[in-house]
Motif scaffolding. Sequence first.
Motif, PDB file in Angstrom:
ATOM      1  N   VAL A  92       0.792  -1.178   0.072  1.00 20.33           N
ATOM      2  CA  VAL A  92      -0.002   0.156  -0.124  1.00 20.33           C
ATOM      3  C   VAL A  92       0.719   1.388   0.021  1.00 20.33           C
ATOM      4  O   VAL A  92       0.707   2.247  -0.864  1.00 20.33           O
ATOM      5  N   LYS A  93       1.819   1.249   0.809  1.00 17.77           N
ATOM      6  CA  LYS A  93       2.750   2.216   0.817  1.00 17.77           C
ATOM      7  C   LYS A  93       3.564   2.509  -0.345  1.00 17.77           C
ATOM      8  O   LYS A  93       3.860   3.638  -0.803  1.00 17.77           O
ATOM      9  N   GLN A  94       3.892   1.371  -1.113  1.00 18.95           N
ATOM     10  CA  GLN A  94       4.691   1.242  -2.143  1.00 18.95           C
ATOM     11  C   GLN A  94       3.720   2.242  -3.333  1.00 18.95           C
ATOM     12  O   GLN A  94       4.165   3.056  -4.050  1.00 18.95           O
ATOM     13  N   LEU A  95       2.329   1.727  -3.389  1.00 16.18           N
ATOM     14  CA  LEU A  95       1.772   2.510  -4.341  1.00 16.18           C
ATOM     15  C   LEU A  95       1.638   3.951  -3.956  1.00 16.18           C
ATOM     16  O   LEU A  95       1.530   4.614  -4.867  1.00 16.18           O
ATOM     17  N   LEU A  96       1.262   4.218  -2.681  1.00 19.97           N
ATOM     18  CA  LEU A  96       1.196   5.743  -2.414  1.00 19.97           C
ATOM     19  C   LEU A  96       2.440   6.527  -2.854  1.00 19.97           C
ATOM     20  O   LEU A  96       2.551   7.428  -3.317  1.00 19.97           O
ATOM     21  N   GLN A  97       3.748   5.802  -2.426  1.00 19.81           N
ATOM     22  CA  GLN A  97       4.975   6.521  -2.627  1.00 19.81           C
ATOM     23  C   GLN A  97       5.313   6.718  -4.315  1.00 19.81           C
ATOM     24  O   GLN A  97       5.707   7.837  -4.516  1.00 19.81           O
ATOM     25  N   GLN A 153      -3.941  -6.709  -1.141  1.00 17.20           N
ATOM     26  CA  GLN A 153      -5.004  -7.321  -1.260  1.00 17.20           C
ATOM     27  C   GLN A 153      -6.207  -6.461  -1.610  1.00 17.20           C
ATOM     28  O   GLN A 153      -7.374  -6.655  -0.744  1.00 17.20           O
ATOM     29  N   ALA A 154      -6.130  -5.975  -2.351  1.00 16.97           N
ATOM     30  CA  ALA A 154      -7.407  -5.416  -3.198  1.00 16.97           C
ATOM     31  C   ALA A 154      -8.487  -6.326  -3.655  1.00 16.97           C
ATOM     32  O   ALA A 154      -8.102  -7.396  -3.996  1.00 16.97           O
ATOM     33  N   ALA A 155      -9.524  -6.213  -3.361  1.00 14.57           N
ATOM     34  CA  ALA A 155     -10.813  -7.033  -3.619  1.00 14.57           C
ATOM     35  C   ALA A 155     -10.730  -7.399  -5.376  1.00 14.57           C
ATOM     36  O   ALA A 155     -10.886  -8.463  -5.515  1.00 14.57           O
ATOM     37  N   ASP A 156     -10.416  -6.169  -5.960  1.00 16.58           N
ATOM     38  CA  ASP A 156     -10.373  -6.600  -7.528  1.00 16.58           C
ATOM     39  C   ASP A 156      -8.957  -5.949  -7.898  1.00 16.58           C
ATOM     40  O   ASP A 156      -9.029  -4.736  -8.307  1.00 16.58           O
ATOM     41  N   PRO A 157      -7.777  -6.591  -7.914  1.00 17.69           N
ATOM     42  CA  PRO A 157      -6.505  -6.039  -8.367  1.00 17.69           C
ATOM     43  C   PRO A 157      -6.466  -5.596  -9.700  1.00 17.69           C
ATOM     44  O   PRO A 157      -6.157  -4.510  -9.736  1.00 17.69           O
ATOM     45  N   CYS A 200      -8.924  -1.612  -0.644  1.00 17.78           N
ATOM     46  CA  CYS A 200      -8.080  -2.735   0.177  1.00 17.78           C
ATOM     47  C   CYS A 200      -8.726  -2.562   1.551  1.00 17.78           C
ATOM     48  O   CYS A 200      -9.202  -1.665   1.865  1.00 17.78           O
ATOM     49  N   PRO A 201      -8.586  -3.808   2.065  1.00 15.55           N
ATOM     50  CA  PRO A 201      -9.198  -3.977   3.318  1.00 15.55           C
ATOM     51  C   PRO A 201      -8.425  -3.152   4.560  1.00 15.55           C
ATOM     52  O   PRO A 201      -9.022  -2.593   5.446  1.00 15.55           O
ATOM     53  N   ALA A 202      -7.009  -3.118   4.390  1.00 16.81           N
ATOM     54  CA  ALA A 202      -6.542  -2.478   5.638  1.00 16.81           C
ATOM     55  C   ALA A 202      -6.566  -0.971   5.401  1.00 16.81           C
ATOM     56  O   ALA A 202      -6.509  -0.449   4.309  1.00 16.81           O
TER      57      ALA A 202
END
Length: 205
Positions: A92-97, A153-157, A200-202
Amino acid sequence: MTDHSPTPRARRTSKPRAQEHLLLAADELFYREGVRAVGVEAVVERAGVNKMSLYRQFSSKDDLVVAYLKRCDERFFDRLEASVAKHPGEPVKQLLQYFEDLAQRASAADYRGCPFVNVAAEFPDASHPARHSVAENKAKLIARLTTLAGQAQAADPAALADELALLIEGIYAASQTYGPGCGPILAGPRMAKRLIEAACPAPVK
């Protein structure tokens, strides 16, 4: 009239060095001025070689354009992976970064947008070799985003990857229409966070 006759420097240039000089010149000129606007004469002059040297390395201007895009592709994914590497094991942080880094890059004064988008606009024929390079780059981007979305862990990557890819393209366009550091570019990371939160759930921190 410009004299394109070989210079002493050009005659001493080895084949590998001539190719490197030509690619560096093409990189600068194609990105800044556009592929169609730049003739091989301008590339040769900037590279400090002669036209024969160009055609020894590349059979045509199209081949030079494809080689230019190959370098663009390598740099693009080097930058993406550099963003990812800042947060090992935290997709998640990787995508945001990545979006933070893209917004910063797209705000540079000399940023001319995505070279693949630029080339796609210049070559409407989807069968052109340059358009194949564009398609390959974008397919690789979607695949990498899908992998990261799955790790997050996206519901639909695949759906999240498509949404993030569209946002990336919007940042590219905004850099050229609204200008460097504009509001739409700076909104990119916030929009990415919202998309990721929804998928994502988190919780996104």
